[in-house]
Enzyme design. Structure first.
Site, PDB file in Angstrom:
ATOM      1  N   HIS A 110       0.846  -1.195   0.000  1.00 11.03           N
ATOM      2  CA  HIS A 110       0.000   0.000   0.000  1.00 11.03           C
ATOM      3  C   HIS A 110       0.884   1.248   0.000  1.00 11.03           C
ATOM      4  CE1 HIS A 110      -2.792   3.073   1.484  1.00 11.03           C
ATOM      5  NE2 HIS A 110      -3.755   2.309   1.003  1.00 11.03           N
ATOM      6  N   GLU A 182      -3.167   2.849  -7.219  1.00 11.36           N
ATOM      7  CA  GLU A 182      -3.380   4.017  -6.357  1.00 11.36           C
ATOM      8  C   GLU A 182      -2.654   5.222  -6.958  1.00 11.36           C
ATOM      9  OE1 GLU A 182      -3.265   2.986  -1.824  1.00 11.36           O
ATOM     10  OE2 GLU A 182      -1.485   2.129  -2.752  1.00 11.36           O
TER      11      GLU A 182
END
Length: 271
Positions: A110, A182
């Site tokens: 992430h 992302e």
């Protein structure tokens, strides 16, 4: 979660809610109950659109107990995993621990892990391997920052992250992965990412997977978009050909908002 009919691939959408460092285990139980009730009230078909939540580590046992006891159709996973299976690694969480908590998924790489905890591409690759060793489905997060985007190097940068993470993963294993794009440049910068940005990278990721493996493998993998997803923009994102779901942050902490994101197909009809 993927089928093929008459040469056309159908990938089951995945709506994933990353709670980050929010919600203690009491709050986690309440939120999961409310979300499940809300979706059930709307006759949600969990086979048609899969729903997963990613609570903090301390909540996982409570979420496991609730989902098993009440036979909820929600799935869940962890926000991170150690690259090590066991040993003197204070604070780390083994994939074995997560598997015994019946986690289905785990987030790998992430953007906040990469930036705040300085996780390199090599560490991300090692964590992905650890997830696979313990039969956890990795959701591999990739994406570029603002400077990279402004330099027009966003595709090359993101695909290099992808290549490094998958360097020792064979086609059979990679077909079970989920990839989440992302756009770090659009988070808290004042810049705006739109459906076209999501599609551009989704298509590039799928093309790269086809080059690394084969077309069938590339078409089997679900590609998610993560970046300020809300109920009022999810339908436009989900219309894009190469986007198979979304990774939701803050909006996943509100059961009504998250349920409306899950029900994106309703917006596809009404928009």
């Amino acid at each position: 979660m993927t089928s093929k009919t008459d040469g056309v691939y159908t990938r089951t959408p995945l709506i994933a809610g990353n709670w980050k460092m929010h919600m203690d285990h009491f709050q986690a139980v309440s939120l999961v109950q409310k979300l499940s009730w809300t979706l059930t009230d709307h006759d949600h078909d969990f086979d048609k659109v899969q729903v997963a939540v990613f609570p903090p580590f301390t909540d996982l046992r409570s979420v496991q107990t609730l989902t098993m006891a009440d036979k909820l159709e929600l799935t869940y996973g962890a926000q991170d995993v150690s690259q090590f299976d066991a040993g003197a690694y204070t604070g780390d969480i083994s994939g074995d621990f997560l598997k015994k908590l019946a986690c289905t998924y785990v987030l790998i790489g992430h953007s906040e892990r990469r930036s705040i905890h300085q996780e390199s591409d090599d560490v991300v690759a090692a964590k992905l391997q650890a997830a696979l060793r313990h039969d956890l489905t990795p959701i591999l997060c990739v994406g570029e920052g603002l400077e990279t985007r402004q330099a027009g190097q966003h595709v090359d940068f993101t695909l290099q992250q992808l290549r490094t993470a998958l360097q020792d993963v064979d086609a059979a294993a990679v077909a079970e992965l989920v990839i989440a794009y992302e756009p770090v440049w659009a988070i808290g910068t004042g810049e705006v990412a739109g459906p076209a940005d999501a599609q551009e990278m989704g298509a590039a990721i799928r093309q790269e997977l086809a080059a690394l493996y084969d077309t069938e493998t590339a078409q089997a993998i679900r590609v998610l978009y993560g970046g300020s997803v809300k109920a009022d923009n999810v339908a436009a994102i989900m219309r894009e050909r190469d986007i198979d779901g979304v990774l939701v942050g803050g909006a996943s902490l509100d059961d009504e908002e998250f349920a409306n994101i899950v029900r994106f197909e309703h917006h596809l009809v009404t928009d």
